[in-house]
Write a protein that holds these residues in place. Sequence first.
Motif, PDB file in Angstrom:
ATOM      1  N   GLN A  77      49.304  43.171 -30.456  1.00  0.00           N
ATOM      2  CA  GLN A  77      48.045  42.326 -31.018  1.00  0.00           C
ATOM      3  C   GLN A  77      48.443  41.218 -31.533  1.00  0.00           C
ATOM      4  N   GLN A  78      49.871  40.735 -31.412  1.00  0.00           N
ATOM      5  CA  GLN A  78      50.116  39.438 -31.958  1.00  0.00           C
ATOM      6  C   GLN A  78      49.737  38.348 -31.048  1.00  0.00           C
ATOM      7  N   SER A  79      49.405  37.141 -31.731  1.00  0.00           N
ATOM      8  CA  SER A  79      48.654  36.050 -30.916  1.00  0.00           C
ATOM      9  C   SER A  79      49.738  35.563 -29.702  1.00  0.00           C
ATOM     10  N   TRP A  80      50.883  35.535 -29.747  1.00  0.00           N
ATOM     11  CA  TRP A  80      51.896  34.916 -28.780  1.00  0.00           C
ATOM     12  C   TRP A  80      51.726  35.812 -27.557  1.00  0.00           C
ATOM     13  N   GLN A  81      51.400  37.004 -27.755  1.00  0.00           N
ATOM     14  CA  GLN A  81      51.539  37.912 -26.772  1.00  0.00           C
ATOM     15  C   GLN A  81      50.125  37.675 -25.786  1.00  0.00           C
ATOM     16  N   SER A  82      49.348  37.732 -26.376  1.00  0.00           N
ATOM     17  CA  SER A  82      47.844  37.366 -25.531  1.00  0.00           C
ATOM     18  C   SER A  82      48.081  36.254 -25.002  1.00  0.00           C
ATOM     19  N   ALA A  83      48.556  35.069 -25.566  1.00  0.00           N
ATOM     20  CA  ALA A  83      48.496  33.588 -25.105  1.00  0.00           C
ATOM     21  C   ALA A  83      49.544  33.649 -23.964  1.00  0.00           C
ATOM     22  N   GLY A  84      50.612  34.556 -24.164  1.00  0.00           N
ATOM     23  CA  GLY A  84      51.673  34.436 -22.998  1.00  0.00           C
ATOM     24  C   GLY A  84      51.195  35.341 -21.705  1.00  0.00           C
ATOM     25  N   ALA A  85      50.496  36.418 -21.911  1.00  0.00           N
ATOM     26  CA  ALA A  85      49.975  37.126 -20.833  1.00  0.00           C
ATOM     27  C   ALA A  85      48.987  36.250 -20.082  1.00  0.00           C
ATOM     28  N   PHE A  86      48.023  35.411 -20.701  1.00  0.00           N
ATOM     29  CA  PHE A  86      47.230  34.582 -20.435  1.00  0.00           C
ATOM     30  C   PHE A  86      47.806  33.487 -19.318  1.00  0.00           C
ATOM     31  N   GLY A  87      48.918  32.964 -19.955  1.00  0.00           N
ATOM     32  CA  GLY A  87      49.653  32.118 -19.074  1.00  0.00           C
ATOM     33  C   GLY A  87      50.320  32.483 -17.534  1.00  0.00           C
ATOM     34  N   VAL A  88      50.754  33.710 -17.727  1.00  0.00           N
ATOM     35  CA  VAL A  88      51.048  34.498 -16.472  1.00  0.00           C
ATOM     36  C   VAL A  88      49.852  34.659 -15.613  1.00  0.00           C
ATOM     37  N   MET A  89      48.913  34.960 -16.073  1.00  0.00           N
ATOM     38  CA  MET A  89      47.699  35.171 -15.200  1.00  0.00           C
ATOM     39  C   MET A  89      46.979  33.741 -14.530  1.00  0.00           C
ATOM     40  N   ASN A  90      47.488  32.664 -15.645  1.00  0.00           N
ATOM     41  CA  ASN A  90      46.946  31.459 -15.001  1.00  0.00           C
ATOM     42  C   ASN A  90      47.847  30.929 -13.728  1.00  0.00           C
ATOM     43  N   VAL A  91      49.223  31.236 -13.819  1.00  0.00           N
ATOM     44  CA  VAL A  91      49.844  30.947 -12.673  1.00  0.00           C
ATOM     45  C   VAL A  91      49.693  31.635 -11.561  1.00  0.00           C
ATOM     46  N   ALA A  92      49.569  33.171 -11.759  1.00  0.00           N
ATOM     47  CA  ALA A  92      49.253  34.065 -10.712  1.00  0.00           C
ATOM     48  C   ALA A  92      48.066  33.956  -9.830  1.00  0.00           C
ATOM     49  N   ILE A  93      46.695  33.746 -10.839  1.00  0.00           N
ATOM     50  CA  ILE A  93      45.703  34.056 -10.117  1.00  0.00           C
ATOM     51  C   ILE A  93      45.039  32.418  -9.956  1.00  0.00           C
ATOM     52  N   GLY A  94      45.406  31.533 -10.697  1.00  0.00           N
ATOM     53  CA  GLY A  94      44.898  30.089 -10.466  1.00  0.00           C
ATOM     54  C   GLY A  94      45.839  29.171  -9.888  1.00  0.00           C
ATOM     55  N   GLY A  95      47.034  29.580  -9.748  1.00  0.00           N
ATOM     56  CA  GLY A  95      48.174  28.546  -8.909  1.00  0.00           C
ATOM     57  C   GLY A  95      48.949  27.864  -9.857  1.00  0.00           C
TER      58      GLY A  95
END
Length: 410
Positions: free
Chosen positions: A184-202
Amino acid sequence: MKIRNALVATTALCAASTAYATDLEVTHWWTSGGEAAAVAEFAEAFNATEGNTWVDGAIAGGGGVARGVIVSRILGGDPMHATQLNHGRQAEELVEAGLMLDLTDVATEGGWRDIVHPVSLLDSCTLDGKIYCVPVNIHSWQWIWLSHKAYADAGVPVPANWDEFVASAPALREAGKVPLAMGQQSWQSAGAFGVMNVAIGGLDLWTKVNVDKDAEAAASPEMLKVFKAAADAREFAVGSNVSDWNLATAMVINGEAGGQIMGDWAQGEFAVAEQVAGVDYTCLPGLGVNEIISTAGDAFYFPKQDDPEIEAAQKELAKLLLSKEVQVDFNLKKGSLPVRGDIDLSAANDCMKKGLEILAAGNIMPGGDQVLSPDTSGQIEDLMVEFWNDTSITAEDAQSRYAEIIANAD
């Protein structure tokens, strides 16, 4: 008389040893099982040097909490002798204020520019041509960790990429599993989003947004696809009622969750649990879509002290952290990649070897800490944890707020 002289000599020797003994208080946020095992390698190596003692200053609560304590102490005139931070822009203002020890002489003597790979890690420690930190590892966020037990219980194959992971979520739910473990910590949510950004958005899209601070790219249809994937992911995480990242990793280890998007430091937890890569769990760099390693990681900074003996010990520790043996021992326990390109890591597990192959191929990108200021990173973390935990916030709404943050990023 001889006895008296011997006692006097012994007392004098002890006094001399005490006078030259140097204790260094070292602060860090490595408190999980795998992290504690890794940092113990640093402490043991330093304690083995003559007259030096590592005084451990572990700060519980993760990097966000620890950084606040660390910065507050330094600014408040109560600096520790050495401290972990992420190399990049986190310590920029402290360096500019003249509060950090200049390590340029140590780096020049040790030939750091020739041994640190990629050299951008050392560049992240450099300001106005002077070096102020020691990079000790490469930690990449770009991974998802998958539980073989969870998928066996659900009767479906272990996914090979993000699309397969999404398709497997209903079967995991049916089997009583949480598809995606998320703290539930904010850095985890932001980090996971960043991974999806690279994998899905390129990577090109990620670069436009994070490096170029392109607000139009942040508001683009391509970026909306990333936010919609994140909205799906938050549904997969329902029921993941833990806070700390390592507790989410434990859900994967125990087969309670199908997977976790988390940096390669998760490997330390699998190692402590005596699980074997490829047998008990699978790791997918870039979510199995874009195999790439971000060159974020940890570094040690040394707040200035008005004491020549302390400064000498600080520089001795700085040298030690980049020594071949210490780099191997620490990173094998931590699950991170070494910053030296000239050491033998034949004992690395399959996941670590995947990372080394990607690194050797040059498929790298900067970490968020290297391109975004702490203020901008904090705003994104706040948005992401709110989005992750409040399903009334649509992907479109979150994207709009995100684009505004990027438009004002520094």
